[in-house]
Design a protein around this motif. Structure first.
Motif, PDB file in Angstrom:
ATOM      1  N   MET A 129       0.814  -1.216   0.000  1.00  0.00           N
ATOM      2  CA  MET A 129       0.000   0.000   0.000  1.00  0.00           C
ATOM      3  C   MET A 129       0.845   1.262   0.000  1.00  0.00           C
ATOM      4  O   MET A 129       0.337   2.348  -0.285  1.00  0.00           O
ATOM      5  CB  MET A 129      -0.950  -0.014   1.202  1.00  0.00           C
ATOM      6  N   THR A 130       2.140   1.147   0.297  1.00  0.00           N
ATOM      7  CA  THR A 130       3.014   2.327   0.344  1.00  0.00           C
ATOM      8  C   THR A 130       3.867   2.481  -0.913  1.00  0.00           C
ATOM      9  O   THR A 130       4.585   3.474  -1.043  1.00  0.00           O
ATOM     10  CB  THR A 130       3.952   2.256   1.557  1.00  0.00           C
ATOM     11  N   LEU A 131       3.823   1.523  -1.823  1.00  0.00           N
ATOM     12  CA  LEU A 131       4.679   1.581  -2.996  1.00  0.00           C
ATOM     13  C   LEU A 131       4.243   2.701  -3.940  1.00  0.00           C
ATOM     14  O   LEU A 131       3.046   2.972  -4.101  1.00  0.00           O
ATOM     15  CB  LEU A 131       4.667   0.247  -3.731  1.00  0.00           C
ATOM     16  N   THR A 132       5.202   3.323  -4.575  1.00  0.00           N
ATOM     17  CA  THR A 132       4.948   4.436  -5.491  1.00  0.00           C
ATOM     18  C   THR A 132       5.024   3.951  -6.934  1.00  0.00           C
ATOM     19  O   THR A 132       5.615   2.897  -7.215  1.00  0.00           O
ATOM     20  CB  THR A 132       5.979   5.556  -5.282  1.00  0.00           C
ATOM     21  N   PRO A 133       4.468   4.721  -7.868  1.00  0.00           N
ATOM     22  CA  PRO A 133       4.606   4.348  -9.287  1.00  0.00           C
ATOM     23  C   PRO A 133       6.061   4.196  -9.708  1.00  0.00           C
ATOM     24  O   PRO A 133       6.386   3.289 -10.491  1.00  0.00           O
ATOM     25  CB  PRO A 133       3.917   5.512 -10.011  1.00  0.00           C
ATOM     26  N   ALA A 134       6.941   5.060  -9.211  1.00  0.00           N
ATOM     27  CA  ALA A 134       8.362   4.962  -9.572  1.00  0.00           C
ATOM     28  C   ALA A 134       8.955   3.651  -9.075  1.00  0.00           C
ATOM     29  O   ALA A 134       9.776   3.019  -9.769  1.00  0.00           O
ATOM     30  CB  ALA A 134       9.128   6.140  -8.983  1.00  0.00           C
ATOM     31  N   GLN A 135       8.559   3.205  -7.879  1.00  0.00           N
ATOM     32  CA  GLN A 135       9.067   1.936  -7.356  1.00  0.00           C
ATOM     33  C   GLN A 135       8.556   0.756  -8.177  1.00  0.00           C
ATOM     34  O   GLN A 135       9.286  -0.205  -8.416  1.00  0.00           O
ATOM     35  CB  GLN A 135       8.675   1.793  -5.891  1.00  0.00           C
ATOM     36  N   LEU A 136       7.309   0.827  -8.628  1.00  0.00           N
ATOM     37  CA  LEU A 136       6.780  -0.253  -9.463  1.00  0.00           C
ATOM     38  C   LEU A 136       7.465  -0.269 -10.823  1.00  0.00           C
ATOM     39  O   LEU A 136       7.711  -1.342 -11.384  1.00  0.00           O
ATOM     40  CB  LEU A 136       5.267  -0.089  -9.631  1.00  0.00           C
ATOM     41  N   GLN A 137       7.792   0.903 -11.347  1.00  0.00           N
ATOM     42  CA  GLN A 137       8.546   0.945 -12.598  1.00  0.00           C
ATOM     43  C   GLN A 137       9.933   0.325 -12.411  1.00  0.00           C
ATOM     44  O   GLN A 137      10.428  -0.400 -13.275  1.00  0.00           O
ATOM     45  CB  GLN A 137       8.674   2.388 -13.073  1.00  0.00           C
ATOM     46  N   GLY A 138      10.552   0.598 -11.260  1.00  0.00           N
ATOM     47  CA  GLY A 138      11.847  -0.010 -10.970  1.00  0.00           C
ATOM     48  C   GLY A 138      11.741  -1.514 -10.847  1.00  0.00           C
ATOM     49  O   GLY A 138      12.635  -2.248 -11.302  1.00  0.00           O
ATOM     50  N   LEU A 139      10.662  -1.986 -10.234  1.00  0.00           N
ATOM     51  CA  LEU A 139      10.441  -3.427 -10.115  1.00  0.00           C
ATOM     52  C   LEU A 139      10.297  -4.066 -11.490  1.00  0.00           C
ATOM     53  O   LEU A 139      10.855  -5.139 -11.760  1.00  0.00           O
ATOM     54  CB  LEU A 139       9.190  -3.682  -9.270  1.00  0.00           C
ATOM     55  N   ASP A 140       9.561  -3.392 -12.379  1.00  0.00           N
ATOM     56  CA  ASP A 140       9.384  -3.891 -13.734  1.00  0.00           C
ATOM     57  C   ASP A 140      10.734  -3.984 -14.452  1.00  0.00           C
ATOM     58  O   ASP A 140      11.017  -4.970 -15.155  1.00  0.00           O
ATOM     59  CB  ASP A 140       8.446  -2.958 -14.494  1.00  0.00           C
ATOM     60  N   ARG A 141      11.584  -2.984 -14.276  1.00  0.00           N
ATOM     61  CA  ARG A 141      12.917  -3.017 -14.907  1.00  0.00           C
ATOM     62  C   ARG A 141      13.763  -4.138 -14.327  1.00  0.00           C
ATOM     63  O   ARG A 141      14.520  -4.810 -15.053  1.00  0.00           O
ATOM     64  CB  ARG A 141      13.621  -1.670 -14.711  1.00  0.00           C
ATOM     65  N   LYS A 142      13.649  -4.368 -13.023  1.00  0.00           N
ATOM     66  CA  LYS A 142      14.407  -5.448 -12.384  1.00  0.00           C
ATOM     67  C   LYS A 142      13.983  -6.797 -12.956  1.00  0.00           C
ATOM     68  O   LYS A 142      14.822  -7.673 -13.222  1.00  0.00           O
ATOM     69  CB  LYS A 142      14.173  -5.418 -10.877  1.00  0.00           C
ATOM     70  N   TYR A 143      12.672  -6.954 -13.150  1.00  0.00           N
ATOM     71  CA  TYR A 143      12.185  -8.187 -13.761  1.00  0.00           C
ATOM     72  C   TYR A 143      12.783  -8.383 -15.146  1.00  0.00           C
ATOM     73  O   TYR A 143      13.174  -9.492 -15.513  1.00  0.00           O
ATOM     74  CB  TYR A 143      10.667  -8.150 -13.883  1.00  0.00           C
ATOM     75  N   ALA A 144      12.819  -7.307 -15.917  1.00  0.00           N
ATOM     76  CA  ALA A 144      13.332  -7.400 -17.280  1.00  0.00           C
ATOM     77  C   ALA A 144      14.782  -7.873 -17.276  1.00  0.00           C
ATOM     78  O   ALA A 144      15.178  -8.706 -18.110  1.00  0.00           O
ATOM     79  CB  ALA A 144      13.206  -6.048 -17.974  1.00  0.00           C
ATOM     80  N   LYS A 145      15.587  -7.369 -16.356  1.00  0.00           N
ATOM     81  CA  LYS A 145      16.985  -7.798 -16.265  1.00  0.00           C
ATOM     82  C   LYS A 145      17.076  -9.264 -15.864  1.00  0.00           C
ATOM     83  O   LYS A 145      17.873 -10.027 -16.425  1.00  0.00           O
ATOM     84  CB  LYS A 145      17.735  -6.926 -15.256  1.00  0.00           C
ATOM     85  N   ALA A 146      16.269  -9.652 -14.880  1.00  0.00           N
ATOM     86  CA  ALA A 146      16.289 -11.053 -14.439  1.00  0.00           C
ATOM     87  C   ALA A 146      15.814 -11.981 -15.551  1.00  0.00           C
ATOM     88  O   ALA A 146      16.347 -13.087 -15.726  1.00  0.00           O
ATOM     89  CB  ALA A 146      15.413 -11.216 -13.195  1.00  0.00           C
ATOM     90  N   ASP A 147      14.823 -11.540 -16.320  1.00  0.00           N
ATOM     91  CA  ASP A 147      14.325 -12.361 -17.423  1.00  0.00           C
ATOM     92  C   ASP A 147      15.382 -12.515 -18.512  1.00  0.00           C
ATOM     93  O   ASP A 147      15.487 -13.579 -19.139  1.00  0.00           O
ATOM     94  CB  ASP A 147      13.055 -11.742 -18.002  1.00  0.00           C
ATOM     95  N   ALA A 148      16.137 -11.458 -18.730  1.00  0.00           N
ATOM     96  CA  ALA A 148      17.215 -11.550 -19.722  1.00  0.00           C
ATOM     97  C   ALA A 148      18.248 -12.579 -19.298  1.00  0.00           C
ATOM     98  O   ALA A 148      18.768 -13.342 -20.130  1.00  0.00           O
ATOM     99  CB  ALA A 148      17.868 -10.181 -19.907  1.00  0.00           C
ATOM    100  N   ARG A 149      18.549 -12.628 -17.994  1.00  0.00           N
ATOM    101  CA  ARG A 149      19.488 -13.638 -17.493  1.00  0.00           C
ATOM    102  C   ARG A 149      18.927 -15.038 -17.683  1.00  0.00           C
ATOM    103  O   ARG A 149      19.648 -15.960 -18.063  1.00  0.00           O
ATOM    104  CB  ARG A 149      19.815 -13.384 -16.017  1.00  0.00           C
ATOM    105  N   TYR A 150      17.629 -15.189 -17.401  1.00  0.00           N
ATOM    106  CA  TYR A 150      17.009 -16.506 -17.575  1.00  0.00           C
ATOM    107  C   TYR A 150      17.091 -16.942 -19.037  1.00  0.00           C
ATOM    108  O   TYR A 150      17.423 -18.098 -19.335  1.00  0.00           O
ATOM    109  CB  TYR A 150      15.548 -16.462 -17.124  1.00  0.00           C
ATOM    110  N   ARG A 151      16.779 -16.026 -19.949  1.00  0.00           N
ATOM    111  CA  ARG A 151      16.838 -16.386 -21.368  1.00  0.00           C
ATOM    112  C   ARG A 151      18.250 -16.802 -21.765  1.00  0.00           C
ATOM    113  O   ARG A 151      18.439 -17.767 -22.520  1.00  0.00           O
ATOM    114  CB  ARG A 151      16.368 -15.212 -22.228  1.00  0.00           C
TER     115      ARG A 151
END
Length: 299
Positions: A129-151
């Protein structure tokens, strides 16, 4: 023997991985490091989570306090149950076993994970409930990096290379319990892995589904200004979908892999020598002693 741990959900919010780490330390760490790993889990867990979401000062203080409380609860409530589970595994390790016995242990571990997720729902909700849009955007970018490693680690490899990577993982986990395998045992293990129905692409697609599910859940919580009760319902729903995918094809695939793993564990155990089984029992007892000591009130 090492029960399969594929039930561990790869939660976008990442808290489930911390809980899973607390739960499966006995299967992932050398005996001499269990105490150190467990006693530092809350602190290390915070830094791991912060790598996904760059917390502000208020969030940091709250999360550290919540992780500390979670570990106190886990130490006093869950660790004694893990000791009992280890005792069951230790008894099984002295004789031949069947796949159904291995799966029963895996399912019991899954139930413990469900208990843990229920315990962290309030704290996970408060944080969400305290997360900001900027933090969610950062989370999305982190996922993208982790997904690239998985690929890179999986999808870019030829099937034979994937099989070899999985064989090395299985071998390391098996020898952690039984000690060194001989040539024939290694060949048998490699053959089992080669016949596996593991599908890196399907696993990747489920990974993406969970990530998008988590992001959508967090956005609904933060954008709608929901009451805490409604936000917790959303978090609870996400946890349920992380444990049991809404994709029936993936559920069938996951169940098939579980049965496959149970057969492999049973076969590996049943072909272990008397000395290897004795090594397994001694190591399980060492895990048991460490967890029993960790469960005691800390000074």
């Amino acid at each position: 023997m090492t029960p399969p741990v594929r039930f561990l959900p790869a939660w976008a919010g990442s808290v489930a991985r911390i809980i899973g780490w607390l739960m499966f330390t006995l299967a992932l760490a050398a005996c001499s490091t269990i105490k150190i790993a467990y006693n530092n889990a809350a602190g290390v867990g915070y830094w791991w989570l912060d790598g996904y979401v760059d917390f502000n000062e208020a969030q940091t203080l709250q999360l550290r306090a919540d992780l500390a409380r979670l570990q106190l609860w886990h130490r006093s409530t869950e660790l004694p149950r893990y000791v009992e589970l280890l005792q069951k595994v230790e008894q099984l390790a002295t004789a031949d076993i069947g796949p159904e016995q291995v799966c029963a242990i895996a399912l019991e571990m899954r139930r413990h994970l469900g208990t843990l997720l229920a315990q962290i729902e309030p704290a996970a909700t408060a944080l969400a409930m305290t997360l900001t849009p900027a933090q969610l955007q950062g989370l999305d970018r982190k996922y993208a990096k982790a997904d690239a490693r998985y690929r890179k680690e999986w999808l870019s490899r030829a099937p034979a290379e994937q099989s070899d990577k999985r064989y090395k993982q299985w071998l390391a986990r098996t020898e952690m319990i039984y000690g060194r395998l001989d040539g024939a045992q290694k060949d048998s293990l490699r053959a089992q892995v080669a016949l596996s129905g593991f599908d890196a692409r399907m696993s990747y697609e489920e990974r993406l589904r969970r990530q998008q599910d988590a992001l959508q859940t967090l956005r609904r919580i933060t954008q709608a200004g929901l009451p805490e009760g409604d936000a917790r319902d959303l978090v609870h729903g996400y946890f349920e979908r992380a444990l049991d995918s809404p994709n029936p094809a993936y559920r069938a695939y996951q169940q098939a892999l579980l049965q496959e793993d149970c057969r492999s564990v049973a076969l590996t155990h049943n072909t272990a020598t008397a000395g290897q089984r004795d090594t397994a029992v001694q190591r399980l007892r060492a895990y048991e002693r460490d967890l029993a000591q960790l469960a005691l009130p800390q000074p």
